[in-house]
Design an enzyme around this catalytic site. Structure first.
Site, short mmCIF file in Angstrom:
data_model
loop_
_atom_site.label_atom_id
_atom_site.label_comp_id
_atom_site.label_asym_id
_atom_site.label_seq_id
_atom_site.Cartn_x
_atom_site.Cartn_y
_atom_site.Cartn_z
N ARG A 74 -3.83 -66.76 -21.41
CA ARG A 74 -4.20 -68.14 -21.07
C ARG A 74 -2.99 -69.00 -20.74
O ARG A 74 -3.10 -70.11 -20.27
CB ARG A 74 -4.96 -68.77 -22.25
CG ARG A 74 -6.23 -68.06 -22.66
CD ARG A 74 -6.82 -68.67 -23.93
NE ARG A 74 -7.19 -70.04 -23.70
CZ ARG A 74 -8.39 -70.42 -23.23
NH1 ARG A 74 -9.31 -69.51 -22.97
NH2 ARG A 74 -8.67 -71.67 -23.01
N ASN A 80 -4.66 -77.77 -26.54
CA ASN A 80 -4.91 -77.27 -25.19
C ASN A 80 -5.64 -78.38 -24.44
O ASN A 80 -6.70 -78.83 -24.86
CB ASN A 80 -5.78 -76.00 -25.26
CG ASN A 80 -6.21 -75.57 -23.85
OD1 ASN A 80 -5.54 -75.86 -22.88
ND2 ASN A 80 -7.36 -74.92 -23.77
N GLY A 81 -5.05 -78.85 -23.35
CA GLY A 81 -5.72 -79.91 -22.57
C GLY A 81 -4.70 -80.90 -22.06
O GLY A 81 -3.50 -80.65 -22.07
N CYS A 136 -3.84 -73.44 -22.15
CA CYS A 136 -3.07 -72.83 -23.23
C CYS A 136 -4.02 -72.07 -24.15
O CYS A 136 -5.23 -72.15 -24.02
CB CYS A 136 -2.38 -73.92 -24.04
SG CYS A 136 -1.45 -75.06 -23.04
N LYS A 169 -5.10 -67.79 -16.92
CA LYS A 169 -6.38 -67.18 -16.59
C LYS A 169 -7.44 -68.22 -16.27
O LYS A 169 -8.27 -68.01 -15.41
CB LYS A 169 -6.87 -66.32 -17.77
CG LYS A 169 -8.19 -65.62 -17.50
CD LYS A 169 -8.13 -64.73 -16.28
CE LYS A 169 -9.47 -64.14 -15.93
NZ LYS A 169 -9.46 -63.46 -14.61
N GLU A 183 -9.96 -63.43 -0.08
CA GLU A 183 -9.78 -62.93 -1.45
C GLU A 183 -8.63 -61.93 -1.51
O GLU A 183 -7.81 -61.96 -2.44
CB GLU A 183 -11.10 -62.31 -1.94
CG GLU A 183 -11.02 -61.62 -3.28
CD GLU A 183 -10.57 -62.53 -4.43
OE1 GLU A 183 -10.49 -63.76 -4.25
OE2 GLU A 183 -10.27 -62.00 -5.50
N GLU A 235 -0.96 -63.84 -5.69
CA GLU A 235 -0.86 -64.32 -7.07
C GLU A 235 -0.22 -63.30 -8.01
O GLU A 235 0.24 -63.69 -9.08
CB GLU A 235 -2.20 -64.78 -7.61
CG GLU A 235 -3.24 -63.71 -7.79
CD GLU A 235 -4.51 -64.26 -8.44
OE1 GLU A 235 -4.43 -65.15 -9.29
OE2 GLU A 235 -5.59 -63.78 -8.08
N HIS A 291 -6.00 -68.55 18.03
CA HIS A 291 -5.85 -70.03 18.05
C HIS A 291 -4.59 -70.45 17.34
O HIS A 291 -4.52 -71.55 16.78
CB HIS A 291 -7.10 -70.67 17.42
CG HIS A 291 -8.36 -70.32 18.15
ND1 HIS A 291 -8.69 -70.86 19.36
CD2 HIS A 291 -9.31 -69.39 17.87
CE1 HIS A 291 -9.83 -70.33 19.79
NE2 HIS A 291 -10.22 -69.43 18.91
N TRP A 327 0.77 -73.09 -21.41
CA TRP A 327 0.90 -73.18 -19.96
C TRP A 327 1.27 -74.63 -19.71
O TRP A 327 0.46 -75.53 -19.93
CB TRP A 327 -0.40 -72.81 -19.27
CG TRP A 327 -0.29 -72.76 -17.78
CD1 TRP A 327 0.43 -71.87 -17.04
CD2 TRP A 327 -0.88 -73.66 -16.84
NE1 TRP A 327 0.30 -72.14 -15.70
CE2 TRP A 327 -0.49 -73.24 -15.55
CE3 TRP A 327 -1.70 -74.78 -16.95
CZ2 TRP A 327 -0.89 -73.90 -14.39
CZ3 TRP A 327 -2.11 -75.43 -15.79
CH2 TRP A 327 -1.70 -74.99 -14.53
C1 AGP Z 1 -8.26 -65.56 -9.20
O1 AGP Z 1 -7.65 -64.30 -9.19
C2 AGP Z 1 -7.43 -66.61 -9.87
N1 AGP Z 1 -7.01 -66.23 -11.15
C3 AGP Z 1 -8.05 -67.99 -9.80
O2 AGP Z 1 -8.14 -68.33 -8.45
C4 AGP Z 1 -9.46 -68.14 -10.43
O3 AGP Z 1 -10.41 -67.45 -9.66
C5 AGP Z 1 -9.82 -69.63 -10.41
O4 AGP Z 1 -8.88 -70.32 -11.20
C6 AGP Z 1 -11.24 -69.92 -10.91
O5 AGP Z 1 -11.35 -69.51 -12.23
P1 AGP Z 1 -12.82 -69.46 -12.88
O6 AGP Z 1 -13.62 -68.45 -12.11
O7 AGP Z 1 -12.61 -69.07 -14.30
O8 AGP Z 1 -13.42 -70.84 -12.75
#
Ligand code: AGP
Length: 622
Positions: A27, A100-101, A2, A617, A495, A502, A518, A74
């Protein structure tokens, strides 16, 4: 994860809180709310949905309050509705807070508080914190029966009593209606920064909500709290020991967090990769001598050079960068390496010892699973390094040493420039380690010379923006895609699939291309686009074979190929090209068309590119 923001000063708090929340919305955006304190009364406005929904319910005339807290959520406990939205007020109506947490032991505390006569309105863990503080504040007596020490600040004392009972992670801002001239922030496991302005203070989850008010900040560490009052502020541990904190400069600027004419942050962050990669490489590459200077880990290079094993650990996109790193360390430095999902690593009692080098990769530096993996590796004696973007973030401050990406704030939830920067740092590190072991100076010079060309080569790919948009358009109705690559392009296939999933919500799977036969090849129809990364590399012929396998079964192919490759054309229903480069550096280029493809697919599907549903994020909860 959050976003929390709080204002304590002389200006009207409301607009500052709302602007701060907008900066933090990436966030989390399930619900939003503010609480303002004026004449010992709270004015609380909160609602499910975005901050725009919150603005709609705010009264016409702005509150005159100069103290307030705000939150964009969030959801972790309780559905994202108005009752569960923050701020939460305790049962006495005197305590208001945003959090937040995750409070691990909230259920047992809630049960006890109900037994003690407290009432609850929401399903959240956060409301338990509010009631616990209210409980100690109202009774003015600790759980062991002792009264609050006379003369102490009863509100601060009640907060400390509450956090002696709590297990979990938290970044909070707390107010008490009896003390409008006091604001408290508490931190453990979630980020919390105190911006220090001219007779005004801003508490926030990250610097983006602070930077337009002040460039000076205090970064709280875990187990610390700050009490802001009319003479200034005091920092101490939750167990009430004084702590001296250094005022630091905030390293981001306002223009770095503005859209600057782009439609979305993701679009901006894809486009700025050439210049931010230049910044990431600047002053670190010595082409002439075939060497790399990474100041942050210079004193760890001896351990790194001698180690028998490197473990990389991360989540999501950072994990994909780590997989490229694994290949680079093994190929260029000949050091046994493996990349681990942090969420798995932390729970499987892994073999880690003093000889292990553990490298955490994290853009935000706040990902809970990655932080926990760091802490586990440290406990077991490993040398723990970080490759992080956010300066002063928890992971950056927990590792023994590290390298900052230096690409500026990444606001779009879908990580783009951080990925290419992470791979760039891993490439530099692998070359330097190689040079200290078996890699020839000529080989290193060649790689570094080419690495310095990469930003310009990324720029060239943007000329195919429209082509990429058309490919997305032509396949936008397809609900399942495959992404396939070999060698250094295998992590890029993973990736590319994640990017598409996402933000466009299209299901996608990344695979080593050879794995198709496979099982997954059973999926092939012309309704399932197969994205192949088929650049000129040691496995080029093999990947052509994989493309043929798919086409022979009526599959539709989208191919990322090397500029000027005529041979590949008959194999591609859609073609995007990237400039030629050595195999080890290809991920830095081949990922860019896939970033663009995902971006266009999301826009064409009408989704919120920067704030995709259910995501945040940085995932600061498990
Ligand atoms: C990537 O596009 C995502 N938003 C997510 O997988 C992100 O890479 C992952 O949560 C790791 O975040 P960080 O690099 O801040 O640790």
């Amino acid at each position: 994860m959050c976003g929390i923001v709080a204002y304590f000063g002389k200006k009207q708090a409301q607009p500052i809180l709302i602007e701060g929340l907008k900066r933090l919305e990436y966030r989390g955006y399930d619900s939003a709310g503010v609480a303002l304190l004026k004449a010992n009364q709270f004015e609380v406005y909160k609602t499910s949905g975005r901050i725009a929904n919150l603005e709609e319910i705010l009264p016409e005339t702005e509150s005159r309050a100069v103290v307030g807290i705000g939150h964009t959520r969030w959801a972790t406990h309780g559905v994202p509705n108005t009752i569960n939205a923050h701020p939460h007020i305790d049962y006495t109506g005197k305590i208001a807070l945003v959090h937040n947490g995750i409070i691990e032991n909230y259920a047992i505390l809630k049960k006890w508080l109900i037994k003690e006569g407290c009432t609850f309105k929401s399903e959240t863990d956060t409301e338990v914190v509010a009631n616990l503080i209210g409980y100690f504040y109202e009774r003015n007596r600790a759980r062991n029966g002792e009264n609050a020490p006379s003369g102490s600040n009863r509100f601060e004392w009640a907060v400390q009593q509450a956090f002696n009972e709590i297990y979990g992670t938290y970044g909070l801002a707390i107010m008490c209606s009896d003390c409008p001239d006091v604001m408290i922030g508490v931190k453990k496991g979630s980020p919390l920064i105190l911006g220090v302005g001219k007779e005004e203070y801003i508490i926030a989850s990250d610097a983006s909500a602070i930077i337009e008010h002040t460039s000076q900040a205090i970064y709280l560490s875990d187990g610390e709290m700050v009490t802001i009052h009319s003479e200034g502020f005091d920092t101490k541990t939750i167990s009430n020991e004084e702590v001296t904190k250094e005022l630091k400069d905030i390293e981001i600027s306002l223009d770095q967090i503005e859209l600057e004419g782009f439609e979305h942050y993701m679009q901006k962050e894809i486009a700025e990769q050439p210049q931010v990669l230049e910044t990431c490489l600047k002053g670190r590459v010595d082409v002439k001598n075939g060497r790399v200077i990474l100041g942050g880990i210079q004193d760890k290079l001896r351990d790194l050079t001698r180690t028998k094993r490197i473990i990389l650990s991360a989540c999501g996109t950072a994990w994909h960068a780590g997989l490229v790193g694994e290949f680079l360390f093994e190929q260029l430095a000949r050091i046994p390496s493996e990349v681990e999902y942090a969420s798995e690593f932390r729970y499987r009692n892994p073999i880690v010892d003093e000889g292990t080098i553990f490298i955490a990769i994290s853009q935000s530096g706040e990902t809970a699973d990655t932080l926990a993996a760091v802490e586990l590796a440290k406990e077991r004696g490993a040398t723990v390094l970080g490759i992080v973007n956010v300066v002063g973030s928890t992971i950056a401050r927990t590792t023994d040493a590290g390298v900052y990406l230096r690409v500026g704030p990444e606001i779009g939830v879908a990580s783009t420039k951080a990925f290419t920067a992470q791979v760039s740092v891993l490439t530099m590190l692998a070359i330097e380690l190689g040079r200290r072991r078996h890699l020839s100076s000529e080989m290193a010079q060649g790689l570094l010379k080419e690495l310095m060309e990469i930003p310009k080569k990324v720029e060239q790919i943007f000329s195919q923006k429209e082509q990429t948009r058309q490919i997305a358009q032509a396949n936008i109705d397809k609900d399942n895609w495959l992404f396939l690559g070999r060698g250094f392009n295998y992590p890029v296939a993973l990736e590319g699939a994640l990017k598409l999933k996402e933000i466009s919500y299209i299901h996608a799977e990344g695979l080593p291309a050879a794995e198709m036969k496979h099982g997954p090849i059973a999926l092939i129809t012309d309704n399932m686009p197969a994205v192949f990364i088929a650049t000129k590399c040691s496995q080029y012929e093999k990947i052509i074979g994989n493309i043929e396998e798919v086409r022979a079964r009526g599959g539709r192919t989208i191919v990322v190929a090397t500029e000027g490759d005529e041979h590949i054309k008959p194999y591609a229903d859609h073609l995007i090209t990237v400039p030629d480069t050595v195999e080890q550096l290809q991920p830095l280029l081949t990922v860019v068309p896939l970033q663009m493809l995902a971006y266009h697919a999301a826009v064409l599907r009408g989704h919120d590119v920067d704030k995709p549903r259910n995501l945040a994020k940085s995932v600061t909860v498990e």
